[in-house]
Write an enzyme that holds these catalytic residues in place. Sequence first.
Site, PDB file in Angstrom:
ATOM      1  N   PHE A 113       0.835  -1.195   0.000  1.00  0.00           N
ATOM      2  CA  PHE A 113       0.000   0.000   0.000  1.00  0.00           C
ATOM      3  C   PHE A 113       0.874   1.251   0.000  1.00  0.00           C
ATOM      4  O   PHE A 113       1.853   1.339   0.750  1.00  0.00           O
ATOM      5  CB  PHE A 113      -0.876   0.068   1.256  1.00  0.00           C
ATOM      6  CG  PHE A 113      -1.806  -1.092   1.460  1.00  0.00           C
ATOM      7  CD1 PHE A 113      -3.093  -1.059   0.955  1.00  0.00           C
ATOM      8  CD2 PHE A 113      -1.399  -2.207   2.195  1.00  0.00           C
ATOM      9  CE1 PHE A 113      -3.967  -2.122   1.167  1.00  0.00           C
ATOM     10  CE2 PHE A 113      -2.258  -3.265   2.415  1.00  0.00           C
ATOM     11  CZ  PHE A 113      -3.546  -3.225   1.898  1.00  0.00           C
ATOM     12  N   ASP A 114       0.488   2.231  -0.792  1.00  0.00           N
ATOM     13  CA  ASP A 114       1.008   3.577  -0.610  1.00  0.00           C
ATOM     14  C   ASP A 114       0.424   4.125   0.692  1.00  0.00           C
ATOM     15  O   ASP A 114      -0.557   3.595   1.236  1.00  0.00           O
ATOM     16  CB  ASP A 114       0.606   4.437  -1.805  1.00  0.00           C
ATOM     17  CG  ASP A 114       1.110   5.864  -1.712  1.00  0.00           C
ATOM     18  OD1 ASP A 114       2.189   6.077  -1.118  1.00  0.00           O
ATOM     19  OD2 ASP A 114       0.421   6.766  -2.212  1.00  0.00           O
TER      20      ASP A 114
END
Length: 304
Positions: A163-164
């Site tokens: 995930f960013d």
Amino acid sequence: MAFTLDDKLVIAISSRALFDFEEENRAFDEANGDDRPYMKLQLDRLDVPAKPGVAYPLIRKLQQFNQGDVHRVEVVILSRNDPVSGLRVFKSAKRHDLHIQRGVFTRGSPPFGYLNAFNANLFLSANPDDVRAALNAGFPAARVFPESVKQAERRPNEIRIAFDGDAVLFSDEAERVYQREGLDAFQHHETRRVGKPLADGPFKPLLEALHRLQSAADSDAPMRIRTALVTARSAPAHERAIRTLMAWDIYVDEAMFLGGLEKGRFLREFEPDFFFDDQTLHCESALAVTPTGHVISGISNDES
């Protein structure tokens, strides 16, 4: 007792995200929105199993959490396909030994409204309008890139999801400062607020749901989940991100603070089954090495 989805991880997925319907989709595009050539092509191929699409490996792995009478993951089809074309979707799922029993087919109408009825934890679709609408309604959602590399089964017993941070796991509060005022202002903003958790981003509920799934699984379950935070943040702004996760009582297994370096090279090493980012630049870097989903939220995706 009636079947319920309340205690399950529910993945809603479009037929084009699950299967390779790119040739059929070109028939639709070439007909300028007339769906009859698309429907005829799907009907002619009713007994021809569709090839796996970009999200197929992830779905196959997630279903490994269902063992015997234990049903922890539910996959549902949520598609703009017509119901007849939906027959091919279900037939293809059966031929690929995917256990999918539920779906909604809307023949061109926006399907995202059914996410609430399904109690969905994630919506994957190749349609950016549907993804944006789902995010606006409060559901974790991402536009998949059908051209993304499909990961091989190097780790058949582990699901890796990356995930960013800002505008994905966290709100885009800090990203707005960066885009308005630059890096120095961003670093100062985050350092002064290091002890204040960032607000929730659109994918925090999915990270929570993945942790619930992992916690509910037996220690000898055939599948494990490994997560990573892959962010353009660097020190000293890294600390607020970690402290936010601590305040949420959620952990990630790996954290990469890249300070603006290209993410694709690092994702190649982590080898996620899926990567989620809000910026098209990072998605384009990632899709050559991993299945990628564009989270169409935050200031980087403002339509104004």
